[in-house]
Design an enzyme around this catalytic site. Structure first.
Site, PDB file in Angstrom:
ATOM      1  N   ASP A 152      56.083 -67.281  23.568  1.00 52.15           N
ATOM      2  CA  ASP A 152      55.958 -67.484  22.129  1.00 52.15           C
ATOM      3  C   ASP A 152      57.226 -67.167  21.363  1.00 52.15           C
ATOM      4  O   ASP A 152      58.106 -66.489  21.858  1.00 52.15           O
ATOM      5  CB  ASP A 152      54.905 -66.507  21.589  1.00 52.15           C
ATOM      6  N   LYS A 161      55.091 -71.869  17.787  1.00 52.73           N
ATOM      7  CA  LYS A 161      54.119 -71.296  16.854  1.00 52.73           C
ATOM      8  C   LYS A 161      54.773 -70.224  16.000  1.00 52.73           C
ATOM      9  O   LYS A 161      54.980 -69.096  16.387  1.00 52.73           O
ATOM     10  CB  LYS A 161      52.915 -70.666  17.596  1.00 52.73           C
ATOM     11  N   MET A 179      50.518 -60.777   9.172  1.00 48.52           N
ATOM     12  CA  MET A 179      50.631 -62.127   8.589  1.00 48.52           C
ATOM     13  C   MET A 179      50.313 -62.141   7.100  1.00 48.52           C
ATOM     14  O   MET A 179      49.663 -63.056   6.610  1.00 48.52           O
ATOM     15  CB  MET A 179      49.673 -63.100   9.319  1.00 48.52           C
TER      16      MET A 179
HETATM   17  N1  SAH Z   1      49.644 -60.288  18.838  1.00 50.52           N
HETATM   18  C1  SAH Z   1      50.632 -59.824  17.906  1.00 50.52           C
HETATM   19  C2  SAH Z   1      50.366 -60.309  16.502  1.00 50.52           C
HETATM   20  C3  SAH Z   1      50.497 -61.786  16.330  1.00 50.52           C
HETATM   21  S1  SAH Z   1      50.172 -62.316  14.684  1.00 50.52           S
HETATM   22  C4  SAH Z   1      50.698 -58.296  17.954  1.00 50.52           C
HETATM   23  O1  SAH Z   1      49.861 -57.672  18.603  1.00 50.52           O
HETATM   24  O2  SAH Z   1      51.586 -57.730  17.356  1.00 50.52           O
HETATM   25  C5  SAH Z   1      51.790 -62.495  14.046  1.00 50.52           C
HETATM   26  C6  SAH Z   1      52.086 -61.425  13.036  1.00 50.52           C
HETATM   27  O3  SAH Z   1      52.351 -60.199  13.707  1.00 50.52           O
HETATM   28  C7  SAH Z   1      53.311 -61.656  12.198  1.00 50.52           C
HETATM   29  O4  SAH Z   1      53.027 -62.514  11.113  1.00 50.52           O
HETATM   30  C8  SAH Z   1      53.630 -60.256  11.732  1.00 50.52           C
HETATM   31  O5  SAH Z   1      52.773 -59.869  10.694  1.00 50.52           O
HETATM   32  C9  SAH Z   1      53.248 -59.447  12.944  1.00 50.52           C
HETATM   33  N2  SAH Z   1      54.411 -59.137  13.792  1.00 50.52           N
HETATM   34  C10 SAH Z   1      54.575 -59.446  15.083  1.00 50.52           C
HETATM   35  N3  SAH Z   1      55.729 -58.935  15.555  1.00 50.52           N
HETATM   36  C11 SAH Z   1      56.303 -58.295  14.534  1.00 50.52           C
HETATM   37  C12 SAH Z   1      57.502 -57.549  14.377  1.00 50.52           C
HETATM   38  N4  SAH Z   1      58.362 -57.354  15.375  1.00 50.52           N
HETATM   39  N5  SAH Z   1      57.762 -57.002  13.176  1.00 50.52           N
HETATM   40  C13 SAH Z   1      56.917 -57.140  12.151  1.00 50.52           C
HETATM   41  N6  SAH Z   1      55.780 -57.840  12.236  1.00 50.52           N
HETATM   42  C14 SAH Z   1      55.471 -58.412  13.413  1.00 50.52           C
END
Ligand code: SAH
Length: 529
Positions: A55, A77, A193
């Site tokens: 991803d 995505k 998000m």
């Molecule tokens: N499965 C992922 C989340 C996916 S949804 C998890 O467990 O973290 C995608 C959202 O995750 C983004 O819009 C943001 O809000 C958050 N996100 C993922 N990685 C991030 C990062 N390194 N820093 C800040 N927000 C992050």
């Protein structure tokens, strides 16, 4: 006997038919961004992958653990940007690869089952009778809070935490989130998000009874060197985020625990945090400098400016090896000199025992260490680790009438051989490797410099300087100066520094000891003086 032999192909065929290699899909959490935060199980599986489907949010640095002959599929995505594949296509792709019998690793940012649509992916696999395993990951909510210096729970502040999605429009009638309960029923709220909807989210929470003074932190690219965070309150944060231009991916952390950041912030306080540094290096060189700079918080762009390649013809070395006993000294002035020398020695069926005649001198400690790995203890290591230092040490011993062999790069410096010749030695230079600038990275490097965000470029040898300039390919001095405006330069030693100044640029950092460790210390000192 004959019958048994005849049986075997039949048996084999039967086995193959009833037991074809079955594919399996591993849903692996990549962690939030810092590649060090993947689990050991996750890393093990990356090393076993035949197909990798990854991803946008999974750290690209994890790709190095996947075998080079694996198939790499970028599933894309990214919120708001055109998707590379739809979710249905990704689900189907996983099924298809597994049916081909492949070991598939589906690498997903953070934890696969937290707002990652991992549930849907394994549902499809289950429906299609495909074997799968799910490996959890460090989710970005805990990482963002931790790396922003916020304990997500704390005995003195909160006993509960909720992870919610800010993706859905909170003004819509049939929201899946009961804002009235979330607003006052939960201590710490972390919103994934939610950047686009931030103004709606905060007004919703306030309207449902949460104090407008509740502290809020927003953290972008958490746990990476690009991390950026801002702090405010429910009343102020939307404007602060807009003013700071913070875009996704970012997390919103809401609750009293945010106040602890003043005391606990550790990640962004590291000495080189926020500094963008271009590290020029040879492709073969270990990235010790990058590791050390990043340890101190810098964000590094590794720029391979040199490929080391063997020469086409070793005739000078070959001839010297035929009569190696006539040499009094063999001198190594670089790690690659040692490496390519022994490569050729072994090719000719010789080894360390054939070098018992001459004494062996090296330019410095790391060259001596490498030599030891080939079974040879250096006879001479100069007190000062430069070509000059080595030349002086030899002159002190007297080189009149001595035969000296120097296996080295085609484009090496002439100082050592000339000094020794001046002292009466017979010197044979054997070129055994060459520095070649790599193709194709020019545009990337130019874009880095044009971005205006680069703070420093580091050089660890004169060849890195020369090849960097070749790669930058400035039309003239004026363009070079424009590209390098505001960019500081670090050079590991006086020779490298001179090559920099000869090109009309200025050296800002130059350590006294010519080691990576000293260089990093000096860079930190430079930014803190
Ligand atoms: N499965 C992922 C989340 C996916 S949804 C998890 O467990 O973290 C995608 C959202 O995750 C983004 O819009 C943001 O809000 C958050 N996100 C993922 N990685 C991030 C990062 N390194 N820093 C800040 N927000 C992050």
């Amino acid at each position: 006997m004959a019958a048994r032999c005849m049986d075997r192909p039949f048996l084999l065929m039967q086995e193959q038919q009833s037991n074809p290699k079955k594919g399996k899909v591993y849903l692996v959490g990549a962690g939030p961004g810092d590649p060090g935060l993947i689990t050991m199980r996750g890393r093990y599986l990356l090393e076993k992958a035949e197909v990798l489907v990854y991803d946008y949010l999974a750290s690209k640095r994890l790709l190095r653990y996947v075998p080079a002959n694996a198939r790499f599929v970028y599933a894309g995505k990214r919120g708001g940007v055109k998707h590379t594949h739809t979710q249905e296509e990704i689900n189907q792709m996983l099924v298809d690869f597994a049916l081909e019998g492949k070991t598939v690793v589906r690498l997903k940012g953070g934890d696969p089952f937290i707002f990652g649509r991992g549930g849907e992916e394994v549902e499809t696999l289950a429906r299609n009778n495909i074997e799968f395993e799910v490996v959890p990951g460090v989710t970005s909510a805990t990482a963002a809070a931790t790396y922003a210096g916020i304990p997500i729970t704390h005995r003195g502040y909160t006993a509960s935490v909720a992870f919610i999605t800010g993706h859905e429009d909170p003004t819509k009638e049939s929201s899946n989130i009961d804002w009235s309960k979330i607003a006052t029923g939960i201590g710490t709220i972390v919103v994934y998000m939610g950047i686009k909807n931030l103004p709606n989210i905060v007004s919703n929470l306030i309207d449902h009874g949460r104090s407008p003074d509740t502290p809020v932190a927003v953290v972008r690219w958490a746990s990476t060197p690009e991390q950026k965070s801002v702090v405010g309150t429910l009343a102020t944060i939307a404007n602060i985020v807009a003013d700071a231009g913070i875009k996704p991916p970012a997390l919103i952390v809401i609750g009293e625990v945010v106040n602890l950041r003043d005391t606990i912030d550790w990640f962004e306080k590291r000495e080189l945090f926020g500094k963008r540094i271009i590290v020029t290096r040879t492709r073969e060189q270990a990235s010790e400098l990058v590791a050390s700079l990043e340890e101190n918080g810098a964000s590094c762009y590794e720029c391979a400016t040199i490929n080391i390649e063997p020469v086409e013809d070793y005739y000078i070395l070959d001839e010297a090896l035929e009569r190696i006993d006539e040499y009094h000294w063999v001198l190594f002035t670089s790690l690659n000199g040692v490496k390519y020398f022994f490569r050729r020695l072994f090719e000719k069926g010789l080894d360390a025992r054939d070098l018992k005649g001459p004494d062996i001198g090296v330019v410095g400690k790391s060259t001596a260490d490498l030599l030891l790995e080939y079974g040879i203890n250096a006879d001479l290591i100069p007190p000062v680790f430069t070509g000059e230092g080595l030349a002086e040490s030899l002159l002190d011993q007297g080189v009149e009438g001595r035969n000296v062999l120097i296996p080295r790069a085609v484009e090496g410096r002439e100082l050592l051989p000339e000094t020794l010749r001046g002292g009466g030695a017979q010197v044979t230079i054997a070129p055994i490797y060459q520095n070649v600038p790599p193709e194709g990275r020019r545009d990337e490097l130019r874009a880095e410099l044009e971005s205006g965000e680069v703070d420093m470029v580091t050089f660890t040898s004169s060849s890195t300087v020369r090849n960097f300039l070749t790669m930058v390919d400035a039309a003239d001095q004026e363009e070079l100066e424009r590209l390098m405006a505001g960019v500081n330069i670090a050079a590991i030693g006086p020779i490298t520094a001179k090559t920099v100044t000869d090109s009309g640029l200025k050296v800002d950092v130059q350590p006294e000891r010519h080691t990576i460790e000293a260089m990093v210390e000096e860079i930190i000192g430079f930014y803190h003086s």
